[in-house]
Design a protein around this motif. Structure first.
Motif, short mmCIF file in Angstrom:
data_model
loop_
_atom_site.label_atom_id
_atom_site.label_comp_id
_atom_site.label_asym_id
_atom_site.label_seq_id
_atom_site.Cartn_x
_atom_site.Cartn_y
_atom_site.Cartn_z
N THR A 12 -5.70 -27.38 1.02
CA THR A 12 -5.90 -27.96 -0.30
C THR A 12 -6.14 -29.46 -0.27
N THR A 15 -7.67 -29.25 -4.79
CA THR A 15 -7.21 -28.42 -5.90
C THR A 15 -6.38 -29.20 -6.88
N GLN B 58 0.98 -20.40 -0.15
CA GLN B 58 0.26 -20.25 -1.41
C GLN B 58 -1.24 -20.38 -1.18
N SER B 60 -4.69 -21.05 -2.91
CA SER B 60 -5.19 -21.66 -4.14
C SER B 60 -6.70 -21.82 -4.05
N CYS B 64 -8.72 -23.06 -10.07
CA CYS B 64 -7.60 -22.25 -10.53
C CYS B 64 -6.55 -23.14 -11.18
N CYS B 67 -2.74 -22.27 -10.41
CA CYS B 67 -2.32 -22.67 -9.05
C CYS B 67 -1.48 -23.94 -9.09
N ARG B 71 2.20 -24.36 -7.66
CA ARG B 71 2.49 -25.40 -6.66
C ARG B 71 3.74 -26.17 -7.04
N GLU B 88 0.32 -24.83 1.26
CA GLU B 88 -0.75 -24.45 0.35
C GLU B 88 -2.06 -24.39 1.11
N ASP B 90 -6.26 -23.72 0.81
CA ASP B 90 -7.46 -23.58 0.00
C ASP B 90 -8.18 -22.31 0.46
N THR B 106 -6.38 -15.93 -6.92
CA THR B 106 -5.45 -17.04 -6.76
C THR B 106 -4.78 -17.31 -8.10
N PRO B 107 -3.54 -17.79 -8.11
CA PRO B 107 -2.70 -18.01 -6.94
C PRO B 107 -2.08 -16.71 -6.40
N SER B 123 1.31 -12.52 -7.02
CA SER B 123 0.14 -13.22 -7.57
C SER B 123 0.47 -13.68 -8.97
#
Lengths: 159, 142
Positions: A12, A15, B58, B60, B64, B67, B71, B88, B90, B106-107, B123
């Protein structure tokens, strides 16, 4: 050992920790108007009404939800009557949703113009489902399908 | 399509579909499912060490919104639980992992035990209680 906020390279980062953010109620309001416009398009079968919404989708996808026509309506008419938002939202998800709306409603419009009977109704209804889910339940259908599409499209191998 | 009635029926059908979809997603959101034989995730897979008790992985995507909520929930849970890490990923950049663990939306969160075995998954946005349950499942290593 709480590795909180662990942003792995290759994971990430994109995000949504961006400092810029939009009022999340804006896209929700826009989805409500979108659902009404699409419902009118379906009920009347009017290619003009659907074309109008396709244009709005295009602008919102190109410029982002804050600078879209319905985003502008929200800012000038609705936001002044509400308090400030509890938190800000990344504009990327609603922007992606507008692009999905553009493709779906646009496909219906093109089909209708190409002489397919019911193009406006079918394209309008599919886009209506996405807008209504967002407006009434806060669900983003485009976002739910995003990973599925990426998996279908993406390379088979790692990285 | 000529008939107004037909068009109205189409629209009404769409509303019914929406209500059903929303109800199903709401019911399933955050529900922790125990997993047997769910595979193993190594520190090399995620380029960082796993938690000594449990790890919450997670998946993500950029597009999203929920997400971000997840988080925050998982970061808080990891900060409050010694030995629990939150990682996390991607999913779009790591399609290999998304495919390997059959992540469709996602998530999605995989709960790993100390050895990196997937013991549970969920989820959508869970409640804080559901997150606590998920961590316990991972720490138990069942």
């Amino acid at each position: 050992m709480a590795t909180t906020g662990s942003r792995v390279p290759g994971t990430t980062g994109a995000t949504g920790t961006a400092p810029r953010g939009i009022d999340p109620r804006g896209p929700r309001f826009a989805a409500g108007i979108t659902a009404v416009v699409l419902a009118v398009a379906v009920l009347t079968g009017s290619a003009w009404v659907l074309a109008f919404q396709v244009l709005v989708f295009a602008v919102a996808a190109a410029l982002g939800p804050a600078r879209s026509p319905y985003g502008w309506l929200y800012r000038t008419l609705v936001r002044p009557r509400l308090g400030p938002p509890a938190e800000l939202e990344d504009p990327a998800p609603p922007r992606f949703a507008q692009a999905v709306g553009f493709v779906v409603a646009g496909a219906g419009l093109v089909a209708e113009l190409a002489g397919v009977d019911g193009g406006v109704e079918v394209g309008g209804t599919l886009a209506f489902i996405a807008a209504f889910l967002n407006a009434a339940f806060g669900l983003c259908l485009g976002c739910e399908l995003y990973l599925l599409l990426a998996r279908l499209r993406g390379p088979r191998t790692a990285h | 399509m000529e008939s107004l009635l037909l068009r109205a029926a189409l629209l009404a059908g769409a509303v019914v579909v929406c209500v059903l979809v929303a109800a199903v997603l709401r019911r399933r959101a955050g529900r922790v499912r125990a997993v047997t034989d769910g595979g193993v995730l190594s520190p090399a897979d995620v380029d960082q060490p796993l938690g000594t008790a449990a790890t919450l992985v997670q998946f993500s995507t950029r597009t999203c919104t929920p997400c971000r909520t997840v988080r925050r929930l998982l970061d808080e849970q990891a900060a409050a639980s010694p030995g629990v890490a939150h990682v996390e990923i991607d999913a779009e950049r790591r399609l290999d992992l998304a495919r390997r663990f059959h992540v469709l939306r996602t998530p999605t969160v995989l709960v790993l035990d100390a050895g990196g075995r997937v013991t549970a998954r969920f989820s959508g946005v869970p409640t804080p209680d559901q997150v606590r349950d998920a961590v316990l499942t991972g720490a138990r290593g069942r």
